[in-house]
Design a protein around this motif. Structure first.
Motif, PDB file in Angstrom:
ATOM      1  N   LEU A  23     -11.128 -35.860   9.562  1.00 57.13           N
ATOM      2  CA  LEU A  23     -11.313 -36.733   8.399  1.00 57.13           C
ATOM      3  C   LEU A  23     -11.434 -35.939   7.107  1.00 57.13           C
ATOM      4  CD1 LEU A  23     -13.686 -39.460   9.881  1.00 57.13           C
ATOM      5  CD2 LEU A  23     -11.207 -39.539   9.554  1.00 57.13           C
ATOM      6  N   GLN A  24     -12.084 -34.766   7.166  1.00 58.23           N
ATOM      7  CA  GLN A  24     -12.238 -33.941   5.964  1.00 58.23           C
ATOM      8  C   GLN A  24     -10.891 -33.445   5.452  1.00 58.23           C
ATOM      9  OE1 GLN A  24     -15.035 -33.436   4.336  1.00 58.23           O
ATOM     10  NE2 GLN A  24     -16.406 -34.394   5.812  1.00 58.23           N
ATOM     11  N   GLY A  25      -9.967 -33.156   6.380  1.00 60.12           N
ATOM     12  CA  GLY A  25      -8.669 -32.606   5.992  1.00 60.12           C
ATOM     13  C   GLY A  25      -7.581 -33.644   5.798  1.00 60.12           C
ATOM     14  N   HIS A  26      -7.951 -34.931   5.957  1.00 59.74           N
ATOM     15  CA  HIS A  26      -6.943 -35.985   5.817  1.00 59.74           C
ATOM     16  C   HIS A  26      -6.407 -36.019   4.384  1.00 59.74           C
ATOM     17  CE1 HIS A  26      -4.892 -39.594   7.228  1.00 59.74           C
ATOM     18  NE2 HIS A  26      -4.993 -40.008   5.982  1.00 59.74           N
ATOM     19  N   HIS A  27      -5.092 -36.084   4.265  1.00 57.57           N
ATOM     20  CA  HIS A  27      -4.453 -36.100   2.945  1.00 57.57           C
ATOM     21  C   HIS A  27      -4.126 -37.541   2.579  1.00 57.57           C
ATOM     22  CE1 HIS A  27      -1.216 -34.893  -0.028  1.00 57.57           C
ATOM     23  NE2 HIS A  27      -2.286 -34.230  -0.420  1.00 57.57           N
ATOM     24  N   GLY A  28      -5.066 -38.182   1.871  1.00 54.94           N
ATOM     25  CA  GLY A  28      -4.928 -39.585   1.474  1.00 54.94           C
ATOM     26  C   GLY A  28      -3.678 -39.887   0.671  1.00 54.94           C
ATOM     27  N   PRO A  29      -3.344 -39.049  -0.332  1.00 53.14           N
ATOM     28  CA  PRO A  29      -2.125 -39.332  -1.108  1.00 53.14           C
ATOM     29  C   PRO A  29      -0.865 -39.377  -0.248  1.00 53.14           C
ATOM     30  CG  PRO A  29      -3.509 -37.765  -2.281  1.00 53.14           C
ATOM     31  CD  PRO A  29      -4.126 -37.961  -0.916  1.00 53.14           C
ATOM     32  N   ARG A  30      -0.815 -38.563   0.793  1.00 54.29           N
ATOM     33  CA  ARG A  30       0.341 -38.589   1.693  1.00 54.29           C
ATOM     34  C   ARG A  30       0.421 -39.936   2.408  1.00 54.29           C
ATOM     35  NH1 ARG A  30       1.018 -34.611   6.941  1.00 54.29           N
ATOM     36  NH2 ARG A  30       1.480 -36.354   8.318  1.00 54.29           N
ATOM     37  N   THR A  31      -0.717 -40.451   2.874  1.00 56.96           N
ATOM     38  CA  THR A  31      -0.735 -41.757   3.543  1.00 56.96           C
ATOM     39  C   THR A  31      -0.285 -42.847   2.574  1.00 56.96           C
ATOM     40  OG1 THR A  31      -2.502 -41.040   5.034  1.00 56.96           O
ATOM     41  CG2 THR A  31      -2.183 -43.420   4.783  1.00 56.96           C
ATOM     42  N   LEU A  32      -0.782 -42.795   1.338  1.00 57.54           N
ATOM     43  CA  LEU A  32      -0.370 -43.787   0.331  1.00 57.54           C
ATOM     44  C   LEU A  32       1.122 -43.683   0.040  1.00 57.54           C
ATOM     45  CD1 LEU A  32      -3.395 -43.630  -2.128  1.00 57.54           C
ATOM     46  CD2 LEU A  32      -2.833 -45.462  -0.498  1.00 57.54           C
ATOM     47  N   LYS A  33       1.639 -42.456  -0.001  1.00 58.20           N
ATOM     48  CA  LYS A  33       3.073 -42.244  -0.224  1.00 58.20           C
ATOM     49  C   LYS A  33       3.883 -42.880   0.904  1.00 58.20           C
ATOM     50  CE  LYS A  33       4.765 -38.399   1.058  1.00 58.20           C
ATOM     51  NZ  LYS A  33       5.001 -36.991   1.297  1.00 58.20           N
ATOM     52  N   MET A  34       3.453 -42.649   2.140  1.00 55.60           N
ATOM     53  CA  MET A  34       4.168 -43.223   3.280  1.00 55.60           C
ATOM     54  C   MET A  34       4.086 -44.752   3.263  1.00 55.60           C
ATOM     55  SD  MET A  34       5.559 -40.634   4.682  1.00 55.60           S
ATOM     56  CE  MET A  34       6.185 -41.290   6.223  1.00 55.60           C
ATOM     57  N   MET A  35       2.948 -45.291   2.859  1.00 52.69           N
ATOM     58  CA  MET A  35       2.819 -46.746   2.745  1.00 52.69           C
ATOM     59  C   MET A  35       3.783 -47.285   1.692  1.00 52.69           C
ATOM     60  SD  MET A  35      -1.309 -47.230   3.084  1.00 52.69           S
ATOM     61  CE  MET A  35      -1.271 -49.012   2.971  1.00 52.69           C
ATOM     62  N   ALA A  36       3.880 -46.598   0.560  1.00 51.13           N
ATOM     63  CA  ALA A  36       4.792 -47.027  -0.509  1.00 51.13           C
ATOM     64  C   ALA A  36       6.241 -46.993  -0.036  1.00 51.13           C
ATOM     65  CB  ALA A  36       4.607 -46.138  -1.744  1.00 51.13           C
ATOM     66  N   ILE A  37       6.608 -45.948   0.703  1.00 48.94           N
ATOM     67  CA  ILE A  37       7.969 -45.860   1.239  1.00 48.94           C
ATOM     68  C   ILE A  37       8.222 -47.026   2.201  1.00 48.94           C
ATOM     69  CG2 ILE A  37       9.509 -44.490   2.726  1.00 48.94           C
ATOM     70  CD1 ILE A  37       8.183 -41.964   1.466  1.00 48.94           C
ATOM     71  N   GLY A  38       7.242 -47.347   3.019  1.00 47.90           N
ATOM     72  CA  GLY A  38       7.380 -48.480   3.939  1.00 47.90           C
ATOM     73  C   GLY A  38       7.543 -49.790   3.201  1.00 47.90           C
ATOM     74  N   PHE A  39       6.720 -49.983   2.185  1.00 45.61           N
ATOM     75  CA  PHE A  39       6.732 -51.238   1.433  1.00 45.61           C
ATOM     76  C   PHE A  39       7.987 -51.380   0.570  1.00 45.61           C
ATOM     77  CE2 PHE A  39       5.431 -53.721  -2.358  1.00 45.61           C
ATOM     78  CZ  PHE A  39       5.204 -54.934  -1.725  1.00 45.61           C
ATOM     79  N   CYS A  40       8.374 -50.320  -0.113  1.00 45.78           N
ATOM     80  CA  CYS A  40       9.465 -50.404  -1.091  1.00 45.78           C
ATOM     81  C   CYS A  40      10.840 -50.085  -0.518  1.00 45.78           C
ATOM     82  CB  CYS A  40       9.204 -49.441  -2.255  1.00 45.78           C
ATOM     83  SG  CYS A  40       7.707 -49.830  -3.171  1.00 45.78           S
ATOM     84  N   PHE A  41      10.896 -49.327   0.586  1.00 49.80           N
ATOM     85  CA  PHE A  41      12.188 -48.909   1.130  1.00 49.80           C
ATOM     86  C   PHE A  41      12.408 -49.434   2.552  1.00 49.80           C
ATOM     87  CE2 PHE A  41      14.570 -45.622   3.587  1.00 49.80           C
ATOM     88  CZ  PHE A  41      15.820 -45.853   3.035  1.00 49.80           C
TER      89      PHE A  41
END
Length: 156
Positions: A23-41
Protein backbone atom coordinates in the motif's frame (compact mmCIF):
# COMPACT_ATOMS: atom_id res chain seq x y z
CA UNK A 1 -17.94 3.85 -16.54
CA UNK A 2 -17.62 0.10 -15.93
CA UNK A 3 -14.60 -0.12 -18.25
CA UNK A 4 -12.85 2.63 -16.25
CA UNK A 5 -13.53 0.96 -12.92
CA UNK A 6 -12.37 -2.41 -14.20
CA UNK A 7 -9.21 -0.95 -15.75
CA UNK A 8 -8.50 0.62 -12.36
CA UNK A 9 -9.12 -2.71 -10.62
CA UNK A 10 -6.75 -4.42 -13.04
CA UNK A 11 -4.06 -1.86 -12.25
CA UNK A 12 -4.53 -2.24 -8.48
CA UNK A 13 -4.19 -6.02 -8.85
CA UNK A 14 -1.10 -5.55 -11.04
CA UNK A 15 0.54 -3.24 -8.52
CA UNK A 16 -0.41 -5.21 -5.41
CA UNK A 17 -0.32 -8.88 -6.45
CA UNK A 18 2.03 -8.96 -9.46
CA UNK A 19 4.49 -6.18 -8.63
CA UNK A 20 3.97 -6.52 -4.85
CA UNK A 21 4.32 -2.78 -4.26
CA UNK A 22 2.36 -2.79 -0.99
CA UNK A 23 0.00 0.00 0.00
CA UNK A 24 2.87 2.40 0.75
CA UNK A 25 4.35 1.87 -2.72
CA UNK A 26 1.06 1.98 -4.61
CA UNK A 27 1.19 4.52 -7.44
CA UNK A 28 -2.24 6.20 -7.31
CA UNK A 29 -1.74 8.40 -10.39
CA UNK A 30 -1.04 5.28 -12.46
CA UNK A 31 -4.33 3.72 -11.32
CA UNK A 32 -6.18 6.95 -12.17
CA UNK A 33 -4.48 7.00 -15.58
CA UNK A 34 -5.58 3.43 -16.28
CA UNK A 35 -9.13 4.29 -15.17
CA UNK A 36 -9.16 7.28 -17.54
CA UNK A 37 -7.95 5.10 -20.42
CA UNK A 38 -10.73 2.61 -19.63
CA UNK A 39 -13.38 5.30 -19.42
CA UNK A 40 -12.31 7.43 -22.40
CA UNK A 41 -10.82 4.82 -24.76
CA UNK A 42 -11.48 1.16 -23.92
CA UNK A 43 -15.20 1.39 -23.07
CA UNK A 44 -16.30 3.58 -26.00
CA UNK A 45 -14.07 1.89 -28.59
CA UNK A 46 -14.84 -1.72 -27.63
CA UNK A 47 -18.55 -0.97 -27.14
CA UNK A 48 -18.71 0.72 -30.54
CA UNK A 49 -16.79 -2.13 -32.14
CA UNK A 50 -19.31 -4.70 -30.90
CA UNK A 51 -22.15 -2.70 -32.45
CA UNK A 52 -20.31 -2.48 -35.78
CA UNK A 53 -19.41 -6.17 -35.65
CA UNK A 54 -23.06 -7.07 -35.03
CA UNK A 55 -24.08 -5.02 -38.09
CA UNK A 56 -21.34 -6.56 -40.25
CA UNK A 57 -22.17 -10.13 -39.29
CA UNK A 58 -25.66 -10.75 -37.98
CA UNK A 59 -27.04 -13.90 -36.44
CA UNK A 60 -26.37 -16.13 -33.45
CA UNK A 61 -25.16 -19.41 -34.90
CA UNK A 62 -21.86 -21.07 -34.04
CA UNK A 63 -20.53 -20.19 -37.52
CA UNK A 64 -21.47 -16.52 -36.97
CA UNK A 65 -19.71 -16.55 -33.57
CA UNK A 66 -16.53 -17.95 -35.17
CA UNK A 67 -16.67 -15.37 -37.99
CA UNK A 68 -17.04 -12.55 -35.44
CA UNK A 69 -14.15 -13.91 -33.37
CA UNK A 70 -11.93 -14.09 -36.47
CA UNK A 71 -12.73 -10.46 -37.39
CA UNK A 72 -12.37 -9.37 -33.78
CA UNK A 73 -9.05 -11.11 -33.17
CA UNK A 74 -7.62 -10.76 -36.69
CA UNK A 75 -8.55 -7.14 -37.34
CA UNK A 76 -9.68 -5.29 -34.25
CA UNK A 77 -7.39 -6.74 -31.54
CA UNK A 78 -4.05 -5.94 -33.24
CA UNK A 79 -5.09 -2.32 -33.94
CA UNK A 80 -6.68 -1.83 -30.53
CA UNK A 81 -3.62 -3.18 -28.72
CA UNK A 82 -1.27 -0.89 -30.64
CA UNK A 83 -3.44 2.12 -29.84
CA UNK A 84 -3.70 1.10 -26.19
CA UNK A 85 0.07 0.83 -25.82
CA UNK A 86 0.58 4.17 -27.63
CA UNK A 87 -1.97 5.96 -25.42
CA UNK A 88 -0.52 4.46 -22.24
CA UNK A 89 2.99 5.50 -23.23
CA UNK A 90 1.89 9.03 -24.13
CA UNK A 91 0.02 9.38 -20.83
CA UNK A 92 3.14 8.18 -19.01
CA UNK A 93 5.06 11.09 -20.50
CA UNK A 94 7.20 9.11 -22.93
CA UNK A 95 8.62 11.00 -25.89
CA UNK A 96 7.49 9.85 -29.35
CA UNK A 97 10.78 7.98 -29.78
CA UNK A 98 10.60 6.35 -26.34
CA UNK A 99 6.96 5.40 -26.91
CA UNK A 100 7.70 3.84 -30.30
CA UNK A 101 10.59 1.87 -28.78
CA UNK A 102 8.35 0.64 -25.93
CA UNK A 103 5.60 -0.38 -28.38
CA UNK A 104 8.15 -2.33 -30.44
CA UNK A 105 9.40 -4.01 -27.25
CA UNK A 106 5.94 -4.97 -25.89
CA UNK A 107 3.55 -5.36 -28.83
CA UNK A 108 4.32 -8.87 -30.10
CA UNK A 109 4.39 -10.44 -26.64
CA UNK A 110 1.14 -8.69 -25.68
CA UNK A 111 -0.57 -9.76 -28.92
CA UNK A 112 0.51 -13.39 -28.49
CA UNK A 113 -0.75 -13.33 -24.89
CA UNK A 114 -4.01 -11.83 -26.20
CA UNK A 115 -4.38 -14.82 -28.54
CA UNK A 116 -4.01 -17.24 -25.62
CA UNK A 117 -6.91 -15.63 -23.74
CA UNK A 118 -9.41 -13.98 -26.03
CA UNK A 119 -10.44 -16.31 -28.90
CA UNK A 120 -12.32 -18.83 -26.71
CA UNK A 121 -13.78 -16.03 -24.58
CA UNK A 122 -15.00 -14.20 -27.67
CA UNK A 123 -16.54 -17.27 -29.33
CA UNK A 124 -18.56 -17.88 -26.14
CA UNK A 125 -19.37 -14.17 -25.86
CA UNK A 126 -20.59 -13.87 -29.45
CA UNK A 127 -22.56 -17.13 -29.28
CA UNK A 128 -24.21 -16.98 -25.85
CA UNK A 129 -24.33 -13.32 -24.79
CA UNK A 130 -26.73 -10.66 -26.12
CA UNK A 131 -25.06 -7.56 -27.64
CA UNK A 132 -26.05 -5.27 -24.76
CA UNK A 133 -24.16 -7.48 -22.25
CA UNK A 134 -21.04 -8.32 -24.30
CA UNK A 135 -18.93 -5.38 -23.13
CA UNK A 136 -19.72 -6.26 -19.48
CA UNK A 137 -18.77 -9.92 -19.99
CA UNK A 138 -15.54 -8.93 -21.70
CA UNK A 139 -14.72 -6.42 -18.97
CA UNK A 140 -15.19 -9.07 -16.27
CA UNK A 141 -12.74 -11.41 -18.03
CA UNK A 142 -10.62 -8.34 -18.74
CA UNK A 143 -9.81 -7.77 -15.06
CA UNK A 144 -7.08 -10.39 -15.52
CA UNK A 145 -6.20 -9.02 -18.98
CA UNK A 146 -6.14 -5.43 -17.64
CA UNK A 147 -3.83 -6.55 -14.85
CA UNK A 148 -1.47 -7.97 -17.48
CA UNK A 149 -1.75 -4.88 -19.73
CA UNK A 150 -1.15 -2.51 -16.84
CA UNK A 151 1.93 -4.45 -15.77
CA UNK A 152 3.17 -4.65 -19.39
CA UNK A 153 2.47 -1.02 -20.25
CA UNK A 154 4.00 0.38 -17.06
CA UNK A 155 7.14 -1.75 -16.99
CA UNK A 156 10.03 0.52 -17.97
Amino acid sequence: LIAGALMGAGDVIAQQLVEQRGLQGHHGPRTLKMMAIGFCFVGPVVGGWYKILDQLISGTTKVVAVKKMILDQGGFAPCFLGCFLAITGAMSGLSVEENWSKIQQDYTDALLTNYCIWPPVQIANFYFVPLKHRLAVVQCVAIVWNCYLSWKANRM
